[in-house]
Scaffold this motif. Structure first.
Motif, PDB file in Angstrom:
ATOM      1  N   SER A 147       0.437   4.417  -0.447  1.00 51.09           N
ATOM      2  CA  SER A 147       0.025   5.633   0.257  1.00 51.09           C
ATOM      3  C   SER A 147       0.385   5.586   1.741  1.00 51.09           C
ATOM      4  O   SER A 147       0.646   6.617   2.358  1.00 51.09           O
ATOM      5  CB  SER A 147      -1.481   5.852   0.093  1.00 51.09           C
ATOM      6  OG  SER A 147      -2.208   4.738   0.611  1.00 51.09           O
ATOM      7  N   ASP A 148       0.408   4.396   2.318  1.00 48.77           N
ATOM      8  CA  ASP A 148       0.719   4.244   3.742  1.00 48.77           C
ATOM      9  C   ASP A 148       2.058   3.556   3.982  1.00 48.77           C
ATOM     10  O   ASP A 148       2.467   3.380   5.127  1.00 48.77           O
ATOM     11  CB  ASP A 148      -0.381   3.442   4.435  1.00 48.77           C
ATOM     12  CG  ASP A 148      -1.718   4.147   4.413  1.00 48.77           C
ATOM     13  OD1 ASP A 148      -1.788   5.283   4.898  1.00 48.77           O
ATOM     14  OD2 ASP A 148      -2.680   3.570   3.883  1.00 48.77           O
ATOM     15  N   TYR A 170     -11.255  -3.664   7.581  1.00 50.31           N
ATOM     16  CA  TYR A 170      -9.870  -3.214   7.480  1.00 50.31           C
ATOM     17  C   TYR A 170      -9.585  -2.753   6.053  1.00 50.31           C
ATOM     18  O   TYR A 170      -8.871  -3.413   5.286  1.00 50.31           O
ATOM     19  CB  TYR A 170      -8.909  -4.334   7.882  1.00 50.31           C
ATOM     20  CG  TYR A 170      -9.056  -4.787   9.322  1.00 50.31           C
ATOM     21  CD1 TYR A 170      -9.016  -3.869  10.361  1.00 50.31           C
ATOM     22  CD2 TYR A 170      -9.231  -6.122   9.634  1.00 50.31           C
ATOM     23  CE1 TYR A 170      -9.146  -4.269  11.679  1.00 50.31           C
ATOM     24  CE2 TYR A 170      -9.361  -6.540  10.952  1.00 50.31           C
ATOM     25  CZ  TYR A 170      -9.323  -5.599  11.967  1.00 50.31           C
ATOM     26  OH  TYR A 170      -9.453  -6.006  13.271  1.00 50.31           O
ATOM     27  N   HIS A 171     -10.172  -1.609   5.718  1.00 52.20           N
ATOM     28  CA  HIS A 171     -10.103  -1.148   4.332  1.00 52.20           C
ATOM     29  C   HIS A 171      -8.668  -0.954   3.853  1.00 52.20           C
ATOM     30  O   HIS A 171      -8.313  -1.337   2.733  1.00 52.20           O
ATOM     31  CB  HIS A 171     -10.881   0.170   4.191  1.00 52.20           C
ATOM     32  CG  HIS A 171     -12.313   0.073   4.589  1.00 52.20           C
ATOM     33  ND1 HIS A 171     -13.222  -0.696   3.901  1.00 52.20           N
ATOM     34  CD2 HIS A 171     -13.006   0.632   5.622  1.00 52.20           C
ATOM     35  CE1 HIS A 171     -14.409  -0.599   4.481  1.00 52.20           C
ATOM     36  NE2 HIS A 171     -14.301   0.200   5.531  1.00 52.20           N
ATOM     37  N   ALA A 172      -7.832  -0.342   4.678  1.00 50.58           N
ATOM     38  CA  ALA A 172      -6.456  -0.068   4.262  1.00 50.58           C
ATOM     39  C   ALA A 172      -5.678  -1.357   4.030  1.00 50.58           C
ATOM     40  O   ALA A 172      -4.878  -1.455   3.090  1.00 50.58           O
ATOM     41  CB  ALA A 172      -5.750   0.792   5.309  1.00 50.58           C
ATOM     42  N   ALA A 201      -6.362  -3.001   0.697  1.00 52.02           N
ATOM     43  CA  ALA A 201      -6.001  -2.212  -0.483  1.00 52.02           C
ATOM     44  C   ALA A 201      -4.634  -2.652  -0.994  1.00 52.02           C
ATOM     45  O   ALA A 201      -4.134  -3.722  -0.668  1.00 52.02           O
ATOM     46  CB  ALA A 201      -6.005  -0.728  -0.130  1.00 52.02           C
ATOM     47  N   VAL A 216       0.871  -1.172   0.000  1.00 52.38           N
ATOM     48  CA  VAL A 216       0.000   0.000   0.000  1.00 52.38           C
ATOM     49  C   VAL A 216       0.905   1.218   0.000  1.00 52.38           C
ATOM     50  O   VAL A 216       1.411   1.646   1.049  1.00 52.38           O
ATOM     51  CB  VAL A 216      -0.945  -0.002   1.213  1.00 52.38           C
ATOM     52  CG1 VAL A 216      -1.927   1.157   1.118  1.00 52.38           C
ATOM     53  CG2 VAL A 216      -1.688  -1.329   1.316  1.00 52.38           C
TER      54      VAL A 216
END
Length: 430
Positions: free
Chosen positions: A34-35, A59-61, A64, A32
């Motif tokens: 972005s994170d 746990y959307h993140a 992803a 991921v």
């Protein structure tokens, strides 16, 4: 591929690794960007057999990310490997040579031209080593140059309040039932705090719907506009804490006093944050007759001060009307003035005009007072003894009020006692 990124390992990945008869295998991870995290999405449980990891939808993140990156898991490595991991983490930029990593892990890995994500597990790490910062799971970024330690997050098998077992009296509070009257800006925060303390059951009582002007101060979000505050709050708490013991009651305690009285028959305490004189007086009267304590919380004087008042059904302390009568005799502010007017109006002081964080401050303190009262009175927990019965909180005080509201500084919390029942009080002396 970048070597940055913490490693997140869902509990289902751990279960699949534990079910394997192998001592090492492949991992499939998503990155991921972005994170800057790597998330384990697949585990090789036997040679050539990869199984997808089940990750909860909320746990959307973690669900992803793009692409599938190769990794490795290694079970029961040399006991020194995780000690070295802890030491390297204390030295930014330090790494272990590939040869040393092979020797300590017992597995030869070739990262080639890329970065290989490695998760190692050592169930034999002693309690003393864990106290010194050595973990049973370790994460690594392995390249041709060497192995650098990576931060790793392991999903625990136990979630939620049970993680506090042994550190907080969960079993005592799990049997408690608190009625929360008023699910507005203070009440919603208080209810959230009570749930976080582990109170077993909450009866959420409010006749109103969430409106647009409530959003700036309320714990609920835009998705609940138009819904019953009590129902939406009960659903929010259920989702947050994964417990089915939050009950909504779309009723007015003044108009539906008989129903409210029935609810208090099973309650251990009532916490009232409702606007207006009448609901607070009903709560004070009904709680006293039910022989249970009540906590009354609000903001006064245009949001300049907050108030948390504990009303206990004993001969030592009077009810709300006794307290207010005593204040009037002492020439204090009329704490009930203009509370019956429309939202945000009034002349002597404006009801519910404090800023969101000040309202949260009052709500959390009210919840603490409720929990502390139960823990001390029911279980003799001396560590939860409150200073007294009446707290006045400085929010943005002008310093121009009479006692007991004469706080002079922001964040002042001044506790005072309250008077005994008046002989003529029909609530205290039926």
């Amino acid at each position: 591929m970048t070597t940055k990124g913490d490693i997140f390992v869902p509990v289902d990945a751990l279960a699949k690794i534990a079910s394997s008869n192998e001592v090492h295998g492949k991992l499939v991870l998503r990155y991921v960007a972005s994170d800057e995290i790597f998330v384990v999405h697949g585990v090789e449980t036997s040679r050539g057999v990869r199984r997808q990891v089940d990750i909860a939808r909320e746990y959307h993140a973690l669900r992803a990310g793009n692409g599938s990156y190769e990794g490795r898991w290694i079970e029961s490595p040399n006991g020194a490997l995780h000690v070295v991991h802890a030491e390297l983490r204390r030295r930014p930029g330090a790494m272990m040579t590939p040869a040393d990593f092979k020797e300590l892990s017992g597995v030869r890995l070739d990262a080639g031209m890329k970065t290989l994500i490695v998760v190692t597990h050592d169930a034999g790490v002693s309690a003393d080593l864990r106290a010194g910062g050595v973990e049973t799971y370790a994460g690594w970024h392995l390249t041709r140059e060497g192995a650098t330690p990576a931060s790793i997050a392991i999903e625990p098998a136990t979630h939620g309040l049970s993680q506090l077992e042994g550190r907080w009296p969960l079993s005592e509070l799990s049997d408690m039932n608190i009625a929360v009257v008023g699910c507005g800006s203070i009440g919603s925060v208080a209810a959230e705090a009570l749930a976080g303390y582990g109170v077993g059951s909450l009866q959420l009582i409010d006749p109103d719907r969430l409106q647009w002007h409530n959003l700036v101060r309320h714990s609920l979000d835009r998705g609940s506009v138009g819904r019953s505050k009590a129902i939406a709050l009960a659903e929010s708490l259920t989702q947050r804490w994964q417990r089915k013991s939050y009950f909504a009651h779309d009723l007015d305690v003044v108009r539906d006093a008989g129903v409210f009285r029935a609810l208090t028959s099973d309650a251990d305490l009532v916490l009232c944050t409702a606007d207006g004189i009448a609901p607070r007086r009903v709560v004070s009267h009904v709680a006293r007759r039910a022989k249970i304590p009540a906590i009354v919380a609000c903001v006064l004087d245009g949001g300049a001060i907050g108030e948390v008042l504990r009303l206990r059904p004993t001969p030592r302390f009077g009810c709300l009307l006794c307290v207010r009568a005593h204040m009037e005799e002492q020439g204090a502010i009329d704490a009930e003035a203009d509370q019956e007017l429309a939202y945000g109006t009034g002349t002597s002081h404006l009801p519910m005009t404090a800023v969101p964080s000040d309202l949260k401050f009052v709500g959390v303190l009210a919840a603490k007072a409720a929990v502390a009262t139960l823990l001390e009175s029911r279980f003799g927990d001396a560590a939860q003894r409150l200073p007294s019965e009446h707290a006045v909180i400085g929010l943005r005080p002008a310093g121009d009020l009479s006692a007991p509201f004469d706080v002079n500084h922001a964040a002042d919390v001044v506790w005072r006692s309250i008077p005994a029942p008046r002989p003529e009080c029909v609530t205290c002396n039926p």
